[in-house]
Design a protein around this motif. Structure first.
Motif, PDB file in Angstrom:
ATOM      1  N   ALA A   6       3.020  16.337  -2.831  1.00  0.00           N
ATOM      2  CA  ALA A   6       2.634  14.928  -2.989  1.00  0.00           C
ATOM      3  C   ALA A   6       2.710  14.512  -4.456  1.00  0.00           C
ATOM      4  O   ALA A   6       3.188  13.424  -4.784  1.00  0.00           O
ATOM      5  CB  ALA A   6       1.227  14.720  -2.454  1.00  0.00           C
ATOM      6  N   MET A   7       2.266  15.394  -5.352  1.00  0.00           N
ATOM      7  CA  MET A   7       2.294  15.075  -6.787  1.00  0.00           C
ATOM      8  C   MET A   7       3.733  14.930  -7.280  1.00  0.00           C
ATOM      9  O   MET A   7       4.050  14.049  -8.068  1.00  0.00           O
ATOM     10  CB  MET A   7       1.570  16.169  -7.593  1.00  0.00           C
ATOM     11  CG  MET A   7       0.055  16.175  -7.413  1.00  0.00           C
ATOM     12  SD  MET A   7      -0.719  14.574  -7.804  1.00  0.00           S
ATOM     13  CE  MET A   7      -0.985  13.921  -6.192  1.00  0.00           C
ATOM     14  N   ASP A   8       4.639  15.818  -6.787  1.00  0.00           N
ATOM     15  CA  ASP A   8       6.055  15.714  -7.176  1.00  0.00           C
ATOM     16  C   ASP A   8       6.647  14.389  -6.710  1.00  0.00           C
ATOM     17  O   ASP A   8       7.436  13.770  -7.410  1.00  0.00           O
ATOM     18  CB  ASP A   8       6.879  16.849  -6.534  1.00  0.00           C
ATOM     19  CG  ASP A   8       6.480  18.205  -7.101  1.00  0.00           C
ATOM     20  OD1 ASP A   8       5.784  18.218  -8.128  1.00  0.00           O
ATOM     21  OD2 ASP A   8       6.859  19.236  -6.509  1.00  0.00           O
ATOM     22  N   LEU A   9       6.270  13.962  -5.501  1.00  0.00           N
ATOM     23  CA  LEU A   9       6.851  12.758  -4.911  1.00  0.00           C
ATOM     24  C   LEU A   9       6.340  11.480  -5.557  1.00  0.00           C
ATOM     25  O   LEU A   9       7.079  10.519  -5.727  1.00  0.00           O
ATOM     26  CB  LEU A   9       6.500  12.678  -3.419  1.00  0.00           C
ATOM     27  CG  LEU A   9       7.315  13.475  -2.421  1.00  0.00           C
ATOM     28  CD1 LEU A   9       6.806  13.161  -1.017  1.00  0.00           C
ATOM     29  CD2 LEU A   9       8.791  13.142  -2.508  1.00  0.00           C
ATOM     30  N   MET A  52       0.844  -1.202   0.000  1.00  0.00           N
ATOM     31  CA  MET A  52       0.000   0.000   0.000  1.00  0.00           C
ATOM     32  C   MET A  52       0.879   1.253   0.000  1.00  0.00           C
ATOM     33  O   MET A  52       1.866   1.323   0.718  1.00  0.00           O
ATOM     34  CB  MET A  52      -0.893  -0.014   1.244  1.00  0.00           C
ATOM     35  CG  MET A  52      -1.609   1.294   1.376  1.00  0.00           C
ATOM     36  SD  MET A  52      -3.081   1.405   2.372  1.00  0.00           S
ATOM     37  CE  MET A  52      -3.296  -0.089   3.196  1.00  0.00           C
ATOM     38  N   ASP A  53       0.536   2.243  -0.824  1.00  0.00           N
ATOM     39  CA  ASP A  53       1.298   3.491  -0.872  1.00  0.00           C
ATOM     40  C   ASP A  53       0.563   4.579  -0.094  1.00  0.00           C
ATOM     41  O   ASP A  53      -0.584   4.907  -0.379  1.00  0.00           O
ATOM     42  CB  ASP A  53       1.509   3.920  -2.323  1.00  0.00           C
ATOM     43  CG  ASP A  53       2.442   2.958  -3.042  1.00  0.00           C
ATOM     44  OD1 ASP A  53       3.515   2.672  -2.487  1.00  0.00           O
ATOM     45  OD2 ASP A  53       2.062   2.470  -4.137  1.00  0.00           O
ATOM     46  N   ILE A  54       1.266   5.105   0.896  1.00  0.00           N
ATOM     47  CA  ILE A  54       0.660   6.083   1.795  1.00  0.00           C
ATOM     48  C   ILE A  54       1.394   7.407   1.687  1.00  0.00           C
ATOM     49  O   ILE A  54       2.630   7.452   1.714  1.00  0.00           O
ATOM     50  CB  ILE A  54       0.723   5.575   3.257  1.00  0.00           C
ATOM     51  CG1 ILE A  54      -0.177   4.347   3.396  1.00  0.00           C
ATOM     52  CG2 ILE A  54       0.317   6.646   4.250  1.00  0.00           C
ATOM     53  CD1 ILE A  54      -0.086   3.690   4.744  1.00  0.00           C
ATOM     54  N   ASP A  66       0.075   5.520  -7.587  1.00  0.00           N
ATOM     55  CA  ASP A  66      -1.183   5.995  -7.014  1.00  0.00           C
ATOM     56  C   ASP A  66      -1.018   6.106  -5.510  1.00  0.00           C
ATOM     57  O   ASP A  66      -0.297   5.316  -4.915  1.00  0.00           O
ATOM     58  CB  ASP A  66      -2.302   4.997  -7.307  1.00  0.00           C
ATOM     59  CG  ASP A  66      -2.883   5.227  -8.681  1.00  0.00           C
ATOM     60  OD1 ASP A  66      -2.780   6.371  -9.171  1.00  0.00           O
ATOM     61  OD2 ASP A  66      -3.411   4.265  -9.273  1.00  0.00           O
ATOM     62  N   ILE A  67      -1.719   7.060  -4.944  1.00  0.00           N
ATOM     63  CA  ILE A  67      -1.718   7.141  -3.486  1.00  0.00           C
ATOM     64  C   ILE A  67      -2.985   6.454  -2.992  1.00  0.00           C
ATOM     65  O   ILE A  67      -4.090   6.792  -3.411  1.00  0.00           O
ATOM     66  CB  ILE A  67      -1.659   8.612  -3.029  1.00  0.00           C
ATOM     67  CG1 ILE A  67      -0.259   9.169  -3.304  1.00  0.00           C
ATOM     68  CG2 ILE A  67      -2.012   8.751  -1.548  1.00  0.00           C
ATOM     69  CD1 ILE A  67      -0.155  10.652  -3.228  1.00  0.00           C
ATOM     70  N   ASP A  99       4.547   0.090   1.686  1.00  0.00           N
ATOM     71  CA  ASP A  99       4.559  -1.052   2.614  1.00  0.00           C
ATOM     72  C   ASP A  99       5.193  -0.690   3.953  1.00  0.00           C
ATOM     73  O   ASP A  99       6.043  -1.434   4.477  1.00  0.00           O
ATOM     74  CB  ASP A  99       5.281  -2.251   1.976  1.00  0.00           C
ATOM     75  CG  ASP A  99       4.595  -2.648   0.675  1.00  0.00           C
ATOM     76  OD1 ASP A  99       3.349  -2.612   0.638  1.00  0.00           O
ATOM     77  OD2 ASP A  99       5.298  -2.955  -0.303  1.00  0.00           O
ATOM     78  N   GLY A 100       4.834   0.481   4.465  1.00  0.00           N
ATOM     79  CA  GLY A 100       5.283   0.884   5.804  1.00  0.00           C
ATOM     80  C   GLY A 100       6.679   1.489   5.849  1.00  0.00           C
ATOM     81  O   GLY A 100       7.137   1.905   6.903  1.00  0.00           O
ATOM     82  N   LYS A 101       7.394   1.558   4.713  1.00  0.00           N
ATOM     83  CA  LYS A 101       8.759   2.111   4.718  1.00  0.00           C
ATOM     84  C   LYS A 101       8.791   3.461   4.017  1.00  0.00           C
ATOM     85  O   LYS A 101       8.198   3.617   2.948  1.00  0.00           O
ATOM     86  CB  LYS A 101       9.717   1.165   3.965  1.00  0.00           C
ATOM     87  CG  LYS A 101       9.892  -0.187   4.607  1.00  0.00           C
ATOM     88  CD  LYS A 101      11.367  -0.461   4.858  1.00  0.00           C
ATOM     89  CE  LYS A 101      11.689  -1.592   5.802  1.00  0.00           C
ATOM     90  NZ  LYS A 101      10.592  -2.300   6.438  1.00  0.00           N
TER      91      LYS A 101
END
Ligand SMILES: [Zn+2]
Length: 321
Positions: free
Chosen positions: A48-51, A1-3, A56-57, A20-22
């Motif tokens: 957030a968009m740059d990163l 999952m991407d957070i 997908d978030i 995945d939590g990292k």
């Protein structure tokens, strides 16, 4: 999952991507202090968009150094920022098309430390631009009616004391936070009858910020020493009050003043003997240093505190506004 995780601090705004939590990527800019109610949400979205690149978030967590309305995901009061109050969850959910969790920064860090250390009675406390804490008691994250059951920076340590950024009087944060130290030192300098040292001259101009203060203290400046000893007492009283209230097994310390000045922290911990009633907890420093809040909010998204799903609707009890 991407957070997506964001830490909106008094001085810096950090945005990071966790996979995945990292923590995989991070950017840090100064927190915007002007530009209207949507400016901070827009800035978080832009970073957030740059990163994220092509990714997908899935979900997002935003941690804020201030009072929040945890149900609405709005910031009610950010005492050290002129924008003061602004919405976060709604504008960000619209832009990101993903669920967004908004928590106070120290609450998020406390939950993160609770999960990573497996300790059920834990307080996370930060000495930084502001002073704040989050508490996990018997495995439960303390939130309160709006999500602010931990505003320890606004404990009154001197009921006749100076005004705080929040408007209250004699608060711990008004004396010992990073933003208060230059003001507090200026007051001390105007009454000082000792040697006219470099720290004294800088303090009189209202420019004795924490890095300058602690560096002059280590050089043996006697006025800097006087200020540092006062700060040791103030913080010892404040931290002891927090321990007396929450009775944690572990106290995790974070924030720039703590992380950059461990010699100062050791003095505070010794001085706490003067003020503490409850048994002294085990004390440690935030494992991920300045990323403690980012990691905490990411973990709060991944392992959502149960209390968030049991919040009652706004109380029918008539309180004063
Ligand atoms: Zn206050």
């Amino acid at each position: 999952m991407d957070i997506l995780a964001a830490d909106i601090g008094g001085t810096y705004l950090r945005v990071a991507l966790f996979s995945d939590g990292k923590l995989v990527k991070k950017v840090k800019i100064r927190t915007p202090r002007s530009g209207g109610k949507l400016r901070i949400a827009e800035e978080v979205y832009k970073l957030a968009m740059d990163l994220r690149g092509e990714k997908d978030i899935d979900r997002a967590g935003i941690a804020v150094a201030g009072l929040i309305d945890v149900r609405r995901g709005d910031v009610i009061r950010m005492p050290n920022n002129p924008i003061m109050s602004f919405p976060l969850r709604k504008p960000l959910e619209e832009r990101l098309s993903a669920p967004v969790l908004v928590l106070n920064d120290c609450v998020a860090a406390a939950w993160g430390e609770h999960i990573s250390r497996g300790v059920d009675n834990l307080v996370y406390l930060t000495l930084s631009t502001g002073i704040g804490a989050g508490a996990v008691v018997n495995g439960n994250l303390l939130l309160g009616k709006d999500g602010n059951a931990h505003e320890v920076g606004h404990i009154t340590l001197d009921y006749r004391g100076r005004r705080c950024g929040c408007g209250g009087r004699g608060h711990w944060e008004a004396m010992a936070s990073g933003s208060a130290i230059p003001l507090f030192s200026r007051e001390m300098a105007s009454e000082w009858e000792g040697e006219r040292t470099e720290a004294w001259k800088t303090a009189l101009k209202g420019e004795l910020d924490p890095p300058t203060l602690f560096s002059l203290w280590r050089d043996g400046d006697v006025f800097a020493e006087e200020i540092v000893f006062e700060l040791v007492k103030i913080n010892a009283a404040g931290i002891s009050s927090v321990i007396n209230v929450y009775d944690p097994e572990m106290l995790v310390l974070g924030g720039s003043i703590v992380l950059n000045n461990r010699d100062f922290v050791e003095l505070i911990l010794q001085e706490m003997r003067e003020y503490i009633t409850n048994r002294m907890p085990f004390v440690d420093y935030a494992g991920s240093g300045e990323d403690a809040v980012l990691k905490g909010i990411a973990l709060s998204v991944l392992r959502r505190p149960r209390v968030l799903d049991t919040l009652s609707s706004p109380s029918k009890i008539k309180g004063k506004d």
